[in-house]
Design a protein around this motif. Structure first.
Motif, short mmCIF file in Angstrom:
data_model
loop_
_atom_site.label_atom_id
_atom_site.label_comp_id
_atom_site.label_asym_id
_atom_site.label_seq_id
_atom_site.Cartn_x
_atom_site.Cartn_y
_atom_site.Cartn_z
N GLU A 214 6.91 -44.34 -2.35
CA GLU A 214 6.89 -45.19 -3.55
C GLU A 214 6.07 -46.47 -3.28
OE1 GLU A 214 10.02 -42.34 -3.66
OE2 GLU A 214 9.65 -43.93 -2.17
N ALA A 215 6.27 -47.07 -2.11
CA ALA A 215 5.49 -48.26 -1.77
C ALA A 215 4.01 -47.92 -1.63
CB ALA A 215 6.01 -48.89 -0.49
N TYR A 218 2.54 -47.66 -5.02
CA TYR A 218 2.36 -48.98 -5.63
C TYR A 218 1.10 -49.64 -5.10
CZ TYR A 218 3.05 -53.90 -6.70
OH TYR A 218 2.86 -55.19 -7.14
N TRP A 219 0.94 -49.67 -3.76
CA TRP A 219 -0.22 -50.34 -3.18
C TRP A 219 -1.51 -49.57 -3.47
CZ3 TRP A 219 0.04 -55.16 -2.45
CH2 TRP A 219 1.20 -55.77 -2.00
N ASP A 221 -2.19 -48.10 -6.24
CA ASP A 221 -2.56 -48.51 -7.59
C ASP A 221 -3.07 -49.96 -7.60
OD1 ASP A 221 -2.53 -48.09 -10.58
OD2 ASP A 221 -1.10 -49.74 -10.45
N ARG A 222 -2.37 -50.85 -6.86
CA ARG A 222 -2.74 -52.27 -6.85
C ARG A 222 -4.11 -52.50 -6.21
NH1 ARG A 222 -2.38 -56.74 -8.40
NH2 ARG A 222 -1.31 -58.07 -6.92
N ASP A 327 5.84 -59.13 -8.19
CA ASP A 327 5.93 -57.68 -8.03
C ASP A 327 5.56 -57.27 -6.61
OD1 ASP A 327 6.73 -57.32 -10.64
OD2 ASP A 327 4.71 -56.86 -11.38
N ASP A 328 4.53 -57.92 -6.04
CA ASP A 328 4.10 -57.58 -4.68
C ASP A 328 5.20 -57.85 -3.66
OD1 ASP A 328 1.63 -56.90 -5.69
OD2 ASP A 328 0.61 -58.71 -4.97
N ASP A 330 8.27 -57.42 -3.75
CA ASP A 330 9.24 -56.34 -3.62
C ASP A 330 8.77 -55.29 -2.63
OD1 ASP A 330 10.98 -57.47 -5.45
OD2 ASP A 330 10.13 -56.38 -7.16
N ARG A 331 7.47 -55.27 -2.31
CA ARG A 331 6.92 -54.29 -1.36
C ARG A 331 6.22 -54.98 -0.19
NH1 ARG A 331 6.92 -53.76 -7.12
NH2 ARG A 331 7.60 -51.63 -7.64
#
Length: 435
Positions: A214-215, A218-219, A221-222, A327-328, A330-331
């Motif tokens: 999941e992390a 997220y990264w 996509d970011r 948001d960042d 959180d990861r």
């Protein structure tokens, strides 16, 4: 597929299998980043963290300083451990508490700061991770005004910025001890080593839990649009006889505890806009994190480097920066090499090098070096090589102290000064009280 952290831990266990008190220790994800960056540098030079303190001339006893530094290293595993790579695996190799204190002699025509820059430029990565230098600064040619500059220099891979204040405080305390004070016993050193290793394993455990699919998604996509936008280094950009880096600084008034971190990050985005142009996604890095729960208060390197993909378009702003930054966080425990891998899986060609760095400190956490009741005055030695195209450091207190340094092989001085002006301009409203 096992995560990068899980794979790293498995390799470390194979290296140290059956050797319960061997010389090799695992490193955290933050420390692996320094090894990665070093491997990408053609010269293989390490990141160094120097602190410089000026004392009245002839008030520093080199032998007492050497004994104090040796006792300090004996009390902290990280300060006697050399970063290295064994069978492709980054580790720390624990050594003896050998801390050289070198008295530098400026060459004819050199100033004290020139000798210090030369010493740091010739740093041998195979030597001790903590080294001290002592040089007389006598520009005035007047002994009553001459000073000794003490440089306390560390390989960044063994120490993050949060440990620096403690190192300065404990070095001063060790200097005040009797010159014949013995080193810690083997049992005491072994116990501290076990505490250090336990803290690193706790950190790696936290990183392993954060290194999830999941992390990674997220990264990915970011950071899918992240590219390095700094020009390629060109030594010919540096005028003959000039230093390899430039520096500038400013003071701003501080209200209500200073500028919130997202405001500082957004100001760096403004500087990146000036340096690299609009409508880019620029990788900026900053240290973040804390000691894992249950870890002993050991000196070491635990702050992760978090990447912020700064959009340099005109429509960005502090509120958008803050929303993305929250948001960042959180990861933020995901290790740097896992984040780079996630970005590349999304099609980015980014290799992990950063186009800018931001570090933030509180002036209450920057004690002066005190040697036998004589307080050193912290000074800056500019002109040293910098790892990123530009780096911003912010010290918050009664005033906001801003410093920016830049690599002259990448950025010209005029461009860098305009970027610093944009940084200051972005911060002036944030430094004012609200309402």
């Amino acid at each position: 597929m096992p995560s990068i952290t899980s794979q790293y831990l498995a390799r470390c266990r194979r290296l140290t299998a059956g050797d319960r008190v061997g010389p090799l220790l695992p490193v955290t994800g933050a420390q692996r980043r320094f090894v990665l960056v070093r491997s990408l540098d053609p010269s293989g030079r390490p990141d160094l963290v120097p602190m410089f303190f000026a004392f009245p001339y002839d008030t520093v006893d080199p032998e007492r300083l050497r004994a104090a530094a040796r006792r300090l290293a004996a009390r902290h595993t990280a300060l006697r451990s050399q970063p290295t790579v064994v069978r492709g695996t980054p580790v720390l190799q624990v050594g003896e508490p050998d801390v050289p204190v070198s008295r530098l002699a400026p060459a004819p025509g050199e100033q004290a700061v020139d000798a210090l820059r030369r010493a740091l430029a010739s740093w041998d990565p195979q030597g001790p991770p903590l080294r001290l230098f002592l040089v007389r600064d006598d520009d005035s040619r007047d002994d009553s005004r001459a000073e000794d500059i003490v440089a306390v220099v560390l390989d960044h891979a063994v120490c993050d910025g949060r440990s620096l204040a403690r190192i300065v405080e404990e070095l001063g305390a060790a200097y005040a001890e009797d010159l014949q004070e013995p080193l810690p016993s083997p049992e005491e050193m072994s116990a501290e080593r076990a505490a250090y290793e336990a803290a690193v394993l706790l950190q790696l455990g936290a990183e392993e839990r954060a290194d999830t699919p999941e992390a990674a998604a997220y990264w990915a996509d970011r950071l899918s649009a992240v590219r390095a936008h700094a020009p390629l280094p060109r030594p010919e950009r540096v005028p003959e006889g000039s230093l390899p880096s430039g520096a500038t600084e400013a003071l701003l008034p501080s209200y209500d505890g200073g500028v919130p971190f997202p405001g500082l990050l957004d100001a760096c985005r403004s500087a990146a806009h000036t340096l690299y142009g609009p409508d880019h996604v620029v990788p900026l890095g900053y240290p973040w994190g804390g000691r894992p729960a249950g870890a002993q208060p050991v000196i070491g390197c635990f702050l992760n480097t978090v990447v912020f993909p700064a959009v340099t378009g005109h429509d960005a702003g502090p509120h958008a920066t803050a929303d993305l930054w929250w948001d960042d966080l959180d990861r933020a425990d995901a290790p740097f090499d896992a984040v780079v891998t996630a970005a590349r899986s999304a099609g980015s060609s980014w290799n992990g090098l950063l186009d800018g760095l931001l570090t933030v400190d509180d002036d209450r956490r920057r004690p002066p070096l005190n040697l036998a009741g004589v307080e050193g005055r912290e000074v800056h030695v500019d002109g040293r090589p910098v790892r990123a195209p530009f780096a911003v450091s912010v010290t918050q207190g009664a005033e906001i102290q801003l410093r920016m340094v830049w690599d002259r092989t990448v950025l010209d001085d005029d461009h860098a000064h305009r970027a610093f002006e944009a940084l200051v301009h972005a911060l002036r409203p944030a430094a004012r009280p609200m309402g």
